[in-house]
Design an enzyme around this catalytic site. Structure first.
Site, short mmCIF file in Angstrom:
data_model
loop_
_atom_site.label_atom_id
_atom_site.label_comp_id
_atom_site.label_asym_id
_atom_site.label_seq_id
_atom_site.Cartn_x
_atom_site.Cartn_y
_atom_site.Cartn_z
N CYS A 65 38.15 36.05 48.76
CA CYS A 65 39.31 35.78 47.68
C CYS A 65 38.94 34.68 46.64
CB CYS A 65 40.57 35.06 48.47
SG CYS A 65 41.37 36.45 49.17
N ASP B 261 45.58 55.42 55.46
CA ASP B 261 44.50 55.21 54.82
C ASP B 261 43.65 56.57 54.84
OD1 ASP B 261 42.65 52.28 54.96
OD2 ASP B 261 41.38 54.21 54.50
N LYS C 60 49.61 33.80 42.56
CA LYS C 60 48.47 34.02 43.60
C LYS C 60 47.25 33.69 42.92
CE LYS C 60 46.12 35.24 46.90
NZ LYS C 60 45.58 36.34 47.36
N LYS D 126 36.13 35.64 43.98
CA LYS D 126 36.81 36.82 43.46
C LYS D 126 37.78 36.54 42.34
CE LYS D 126 38.84 40.71 45.31
NZ LYS D 126 40.08 40.89 45.32
N GLU E 71 41.82 34.19 56.27
CA GLU E 71 41.16 34.88 57.37
C GLU E 71 40.89 33.92 58.50
OE1 GLU E 71 37.56 37.00 56.00
OE2 GLU E 71 38.41 37.61 54.17
N VAL F 196 44.32 42.89 54.38
CA VAL F 196 45.94 42.50 54.12
C VAL F 196 46.60 43.68 54.77
CG1 VAL F 196 47.19 42.31 52.06
CG2 VAL F 196 45.04 41.50 51.93
N PHE G 119 41.98 20.87 52.09
CA PHE G 119 40.87 21.62 51.18
C PHE G 119 40.20 20.16 50.32
CE2 PHE G 119 40.88 26.10 50.69
CZ PHE G 119 41.80 26.36 51.85
#
Ligand code: UDX
Length: 434
Positions: A263, A30, A207, A266, A155, A11, A252
């Site tokens: 995603c 990072d 989300k 989870k 992705e 992300v 979908f």
């Protein structure tokens, strides 16, 4: 405008590179020195179409920088995105340790007004929690705003999704923060992208609700696929006709081996957990999770049953290891589930994937990895298409048939026409079609 992105995972890196492409000065931060050194040289630690070019070009043009030093990045930025991981805990809830650590570090380095944005998928209430942490750790009184700006990147098409999103969601509490966020996304505003401006908890929930709905759509069609097999109906036609209803839509609704990735599995589990903590039981999301587990098990059983349960020492060729095409990501990939189960049954596994072999070697070091679909087929008793990479859509099926020892063909993404494959002499099995 100068902004920084904390966390150069999937992300963070996509967000940073895309904002730089919008003309904004971006510093990606990072803790991982090794990763930062590689990124400085334009090496992307994962496979994502278009990203490497974007990173290299924007680095060269001076708009994209990489560092391990969060203090300086925070000092120099008006907007700070938190894009660190929120891995699942054992009980399905999201682990917020990284987010909280970053919030503390941001607080310690703040020198002037900042907008602090969560980009990672975080449980409802996290925005408020971050505000508390920052207030506690500030060394002097500094004004700041918290914003929730969830990502909806897929992705494999993340760059495109960022540049042409269906919507941008901004959850904020101050006009100033909203104005700054709109300014950041100005190129999309000009393209007339819909903006949903709302409060922080609503943005956070959007989300989870979105991903859980997508998961539900997939699980719904996968359950109907089982019924199709039982009654002799064709799932592709059912889905196509359903999708033509404008209230349902065609996307979908592809039956397959079940959803995977970083995603959907989870986020559905985390949403159930968030709801449980508030005393709300989400029947439909729970059922979507259960149906997904069942689909993986049901289709794996199809392979074992085709051999009358005697799969020991049979050679099964797996085509596709990533959870979907155009990515090397194998997180929660149904391929891992199938391989695991078949190994338990003492089958021999050969496998090929255009991008995900290296990652899979860490999980299954001893299975046989091949250079293409044809070497997988050599002496195999069965071929199983798990991921619908384009490379598998136009295979020379006669050649595959000649190379194989036996004639079992499992197409778990329904990419071939049953009749065509059967005419070549295969025993063909797909999803929701007989
Ligand atoms: C998803 C969401 O789409 C994205 O908005 C969010 O930000 C992150 O999670 P991603 O995980 O990259 O994106 O993949 P996606 O394209 O959504 O596919 C998820 C899984 O569902 C894959 O395993 C895919 O094979 C499966 N799938 C998808 C189906 O089985 N059938 C479908 O019709 C669509």
């Amino acid at each position: 405008m100068h902004i920084s992105i904390i966390g150069t995972g999937y992300v963070g890196l996509v967000t940073g590179a895309c904002f730089a492409e919008f003309g904004i000065f971006v510093t990606c931060v990072d803790k991982d020195k090794n990763k930062i050194e590689k990124l400085k040289k334009g090496h992307i630690p994962f496979y994502e179409p278009g990203l490497e070019d974007l990173v290299k070009r924007n680095t060269k043009e001076g708009r994209l920088k990489f560092t391990t030093k969060i203090e300086k990045a925070v000092e120099d930025s008006l907007v700070i995105f938190i894009a660190v991981g929120t891995p699942p805990r054992g009980d399905g809830s999201a682990n917020l340790d990284y987010v909280e650590d970053v919030a503390k570090e941001i607080a310690k380095s703040m020198n002037s007004y900042k907008v602090i944005v969560t980009k990672s998928t975080v449980p409802v209430g996290t925005g408020f929690k971050i505000r508390e942490i920052i207030n506690k750790n500030l060394h002097k009184k500094i004004n700041f705003d918290i914003v929730s700006n969830p990502e909806f990147l897929r992705e494999g098409s993340a760059v495109d999704d960022f540049m042409r999103p269906n919507r941008v969601v901004i959850g904020a509490e101050s006009e100033q923060a909203i104005a700054i966020m709109k300014d950041l996304y100005r190129p999309l505003y000009l393209l007339e992208t819909p903006f949903v401006i709302t409060d922080i908890p609503t943005a956070e929930l959007i989300k989870y609700a979105t991903n859980s709905f997508l998961a539900t759509k997939i699980s719904f069609i996968n359950e109907i696929s089982a019924l199709c097999e039982a009654v002799g109906a064709n799932i592709n036609t059912v889905a196509k006709a359903m999708g033509l209803d404008g209230r349902i839509g065609p996307k979908f609704l592809h039956a397959g081996i079940g959803f995977g990735g970083s995603c959907l599995p989870k986020d559905t589990r985390a949403l159930v957990k968030i709801a449980e903590e508030k005393g709300v039981y989400l029947r439909i999301v729970n059922a979507a999770i259960e149906a997904n587990e069942n689909q993986k098990e049901r289709l794996t059983k199809k392979i074992i049953d085709a051999f009358d349960g005697k799969i020991e020492n049979k050679t099964i060729g797996i085509l596709g290891l990533s959870f979907k095409p155009n990515t090397d990501d194998i997180r929660e990939s149904p391929a891992l589930f199938i391989i695991n189960r078949l190994i338990e049954e003492k089958a021999n596994i050969k496998a090929f994937d255009p991008a995900a072999i290296e990652n899979t070697k860490n999980v299954f070091p001893t299975i046989v990895y091949c250079k293409d679909a044809y070497s997988v087929a050599e002496d195999a008793d069965a071929i199983v298409i798990v991921t619908e990479w384009n490379q598998f859509r136009n295979l020379d099926l006669s050649k595959i048939k000649k190379l194989m020892k036996d004639e079992f063909f499992f197409d778990f993404r329904n990419i071939y026409e049953p009749e065509k494959v059967r005419n070549i002499g295969f025993r063909y099995f797909s999803v929701g079609r007989i």
